[in-house]
Design an enzyme around this catalytic site. Structure first.
Site, PDB file in Angstrom:
ATOM      1  N   VAL A   1       7.644   7.465  15.551  1.00 18.45           N
ATOM      2  CA  VAL A   1       7.438   8.312  14.829  1.00 18.45           C
ATOM      3  C   VAL A   1       6.653   8.723  14.332  1.00 18.45           C
ATOM      4  O   VAL A   1       6.310  10.140  14.333  1.00 18.45           O
ATOM      5  CB  VAL A   1       7.774   6.962  13.768  1.00 18.45           C
ATOM      6  CG1 VAL A   1       7.151   7.270  12.101  1.00 18.45           C
ATOM      7  CG2 VAL A   1       8.990   5.967  13.298  1.00 18.45           C
TER       8      VAL A   1
ATOM      9  N   LYS B   1       0.761  -1.533  -0.072  1.00 22.06           N
ATOM     10  CA  LYS B   1       0.184  -0.484  -0.339  1.00 22.06           C
ATOM     11  C   LYS B   1       1.346   1.092  -0.044  1.00 22.06           C
ATOM     12  O   LYS B   1       0.067   1.975  -0.616  1.00 22.06           O
ATOM     13  CB  LYS B   1      -0.737   0.244   1.152  1.00 22.06           C
ATOM     14  CG  LYS B   1      -1.541   1.391   1.179  1.00 22.06           C
ATOM     15  CD  LYS B   1      -2.777   1.396   3.012  1.00 22.06           C
ATOM     16  CE  LYS B   1      -3.223   2.716   2.768  1.00 22.06           C
ATOM     17  NZ  LYS B   1      -1.990   3.395   3.121  1.00 22.06           N
ATOM     18  N   ASN B   2       1.688   0.966   0.185  1.00 21.11           N
ATOM     19  CA  ASN B   2       2.478   2.230   0.707  1.00 21.11           C
ATOM     20  C   ASN B   2       3.682   3.004  -0.369  1.00 21.11           C
ATOM     21  O   ASN B   2       4.633   3.280  -0.511  1.00 21.11           O
ATOM     22  CB  ASN B   2       3.807   1.944   2.204  1.00 21.11           C
ATOM     23  CG  ASN B   2       3.029   2.760   3.051  1.00 21.11           C
ATOM     24  OD1 ASN B   2       1.811   2.606   2.929  1.00 21.11           O
ATOM     25  ND2 ASN B   2       3.826   2.781   4.045  1.00 21.11           N
TER      26      ASN B   2
ATOM     27  N   CYS C   1      -5.286   8.557   8.417  1.00 20.00           N
ATOM     28  CA  CYS C   1      -5.616   8.360   9.325  1.00 20.00           C
ATOM     29  C   CYS C   1      -5.490   9.525  10.699  1.00 20.00           C
ATOM     30  O   CYS C   1      -3.899   9.149  10.367  1.00 20.00           O
ATOM     31  CB  CYS C   1      -5.297   7.002   9.557  1.00 20.00           C
ATOM     32  SG  CYS C   1      -5.308   5.538   8.837  1.00 20.00           S
TER      33      CYS C   1
ATOM     34  N   ASP D   1       4.713   0.835  11.881  1.00 18.74           N
ATOM     35  CA  ASP D   1       2.821   0.332  11.381  1.00 18.74           C
ATOM     36  C   ASP D   1       3.430  -1.381  11.805  1.00 18.74           C
ATOM     37  O   ASP D   1       2.147  -1.959  11.710  1.00 18.74           O
ATOM     38  CB  ASP D   1       2.278   0.148   9.625  1.00 18.74           C
ATOM     39  CG  ASP D   1       2.224   1.862   9.786  1.00 18.74           C
ATOM     40  OD1 ASP D   1       1.837   2.140  10.130  1.00 18.74           O
ATOM     41  OD2 ASP D   1       3.073   1.902   8.222  1.00 18.74           O
TER      42      ASP D   1
ATOM     43  N   ARG E   1      -4.814  11.223   1.792  1.00 14.37           N
ATOM     44  CA  ARG E   1      -3.309  12.555   1.464  1.00 14.37           C
ATOM     45  C   ARG E   1      -2.763  12.186   0.388  1.00 14.37           C
ATOM     46  O   ARG E   1      -2.033  12.567   0.031  1.00 14.37           O
ATOM     47  CB  ARG E   1      -2.037  12.058   2.578  1.00 14.37           C
ATOM     48  CG  ARG E   1      -3.080  12.729   3.951  1.00 14.37           C
ATOM     49  CD  ARG E   1      -2.428  12.547   4.884  1.00 14.37           C
ATOM     50  NE  ARG E   1      -3.300  12.938   6.797  1.00 14.37           N
ATOM     51  CZ  ARG E   1      -2.202  14.302   6.815  1.00 14.37           C
ATOM     52  NH1 ARG E   1      -1.945  14.969   6.061  1.00 14.37           N
ATOM     53  NH2 ARG E   1      -2.879  14.604   8.026  1.00 14.37           N
TER      54      ARG E   1
END
EC number: 2.5.1.7
Length: 440
Positions: A334, A24-25, A122, A312, A98
């Site tokens: 983070v 996803k990133n 988020c 994450d 975003r």
């Protein structure tokens, strides 16, 4: 109105096999990169997730022809007719994503202007877009803040620059890369993020014709070129989803084989997983994660940028740590607001306390800013079924893991958020013998 409601009958070990596709990133960012090319691009290993749908819609609004073979996971992107989109359409399609901020550099190169609506995402920390806007300004962009959003222009074109990041931000690094590759002259980015997804984006851009070198001291040099072509690329697998299912296997006492998982992307997680008491077998086509029996062990872990323990990864792991013997400490460095999800875990019987102090590690940038960014988890504590509401993507999946591990019935509301980053998670739960029912 209930935004996705799931009933979970917990207390059953997850067992079976699933497949994890592209990260996803990375995938949405690689899709944006296609805007920079003059010829079509082909992206493989693409998951069917909400973010892919959002970016596909935004690209289509800007004249890109998008063809998605969902079964094969292949995206074909033709940017030969890029055009400006209507403000209202962009706002409607972007939703809470975003991603639109990353369209700015490519659109400034292609059209000389760009527009972005108010941005969501988020609610896990302070991620101001001013950081991105400052980067774009340093390339020569002119930023006008309007009532409906932000309009950017580049009357004199974009020029190479020197950027020094105060923190290795993934988003800021992506912004710089996507803008610098066609800027006039050379760009030097200091303090860059070097996550595997960033390196995969560098690979994509290099295939398109970009000239990028990455030094060992977090310095990236980009020589701007006049034109880029399309690419053919297969996205790296999602290491966050992989770790989520691994933590679910550990928390439920289960055994899950994750097809597509890569050891090289998971080194730090695998070390912590083993220290806690989990076991894994690495194979050519994936990784098997399982609870080998016996007591899980408490640990001290600190999140950090790559190659550290990924932020994450900590939320799913915290659920497993509620079942570990002793006191575990997790120090989040983070994002400053990532322990809100623990309230639901405490409601289910977990013993978790959060603190403003930097516990279990070195002092971090949040230590003097009054944020609850350290957690102390005492265990093992039995988890009980409860009614819970998903707060964000990763916290939401962690709530799902807790419901799967808990004795009794849970109702998890807001699971539509999980669709943003976990492909076919309902069918995957079914293949792992989970007893779940979608109520809304």
């Amino acid at each position: 109105m209930v935004d996705g409601l799931l009933q979970v009958e917990g207390g059953r070990p997850l067992s079976g096999e699933i497949t994890v596709r592209g990260a996803k990133n990375l995938v949405p960012k690689a899709m944006v990169a296609a805007l920079l090319g003059t010829t079509p691009s082909v992206l493989g290993n693409v998951p069917l997730i909400r973010d892919v749908e959002v970016v596909s819609g935004l690209l289509t609004l800007h004249g890109v022809q998008v063809d998605y073979d969902q079964t094969a996971g292949i995206l074909r992107l033709d940017p030969s007719r890029v055009e400006a989109a209507h403000v209202a359409d962009i706002d409607a399609h972007a939703g809470s994503s975003r991603i639109p901020i990353l369209f700015c550099g490519p659109l400034l190169h292609r059209l000389g202007e760009a527009f972005i609506p108010d941005l969501g995402g988020c609610r896990i920390g302070d991620r101001p877009i001013d950081f991105h806007l400052d980067i774009l300004r340093s390339f020569g962009a002119v930023v006008d803040k309007l009532e409906a959003g932000i309009r950017l222009t580049a009357p004199d074109g974009l020029r190479g620059t020197v950027i020094e990041l105060p923190y290795p931000s993934v988003g800021a690094t992506e912004q710089t890369l996507l803008t610098a590759v066609r800027a006039d002259g050379r760009t030097e980015l200091r303090g860059a993020a070097v996550e595997p997804e960033i390196m995969d984006l560098v690979d994509v851009l290099q295939k398109m014709g970009a000239i990028i070198s990455v030094d060992t001291d977090r310095i990236i040099h980009i020589e701007g070129v006049e034109e880029l072509a399309g690419y053919r690329h297969t996205a790296l697998p999602d290491r966050i989803e992989t770790a989520s299912w691994a933590s679910a296997a550990l928390a439920t006492g289960g055994d899950v084989f994750v097809h597509g998982a890569h050891q090289s992307h998971m080194t730090t997680f695998l070390n912590i997983f083993r220290k806690v008491g989990g076991a894994f077998d690495v194979r050519d086509d994936g990784i098997r994660f399982y609870h080998p029996g016996g007591d899980l062990r408490s640990i001290v872990v600190e999140t950090n940028v790559h190659p550290g323990f990924m932020t994450d990864w900590q939320q799913p792991l915290v659920v497993a740590l509620t079942q570990a013997d002793g006191v575990s400490i997790v120090h989040e460095t983070v994002y400053e607001n990532r322990f809100g999800f623990t309230k639901a875990l405490c409601k289910m019987g977990a013993a978790i306390q959060v603190y403003r102090e930097c516990l279990g590690g070195t002092a971090c940038r949040f230590g003097q800013r009054n944020f609850y960014h350290s957690a102390v988890i005492s265990g093992p504590t039995p988890l009980r079924g409860a009614d819970i509401v998903v707060p964000d993507l990763r916290g939401g999946f962690s709530h799902l893991i807790a419901a799967l591990a808990a004795q009794g019935t849970s109702r998890v509301e807001g699971i539509n958020l999980i669709d943003r980053g976990y492909e076919h998670f309902m069918s995957k739960l079914g293949s792992l013998d989970a007893k779940v029912t979608r109520l809304a």
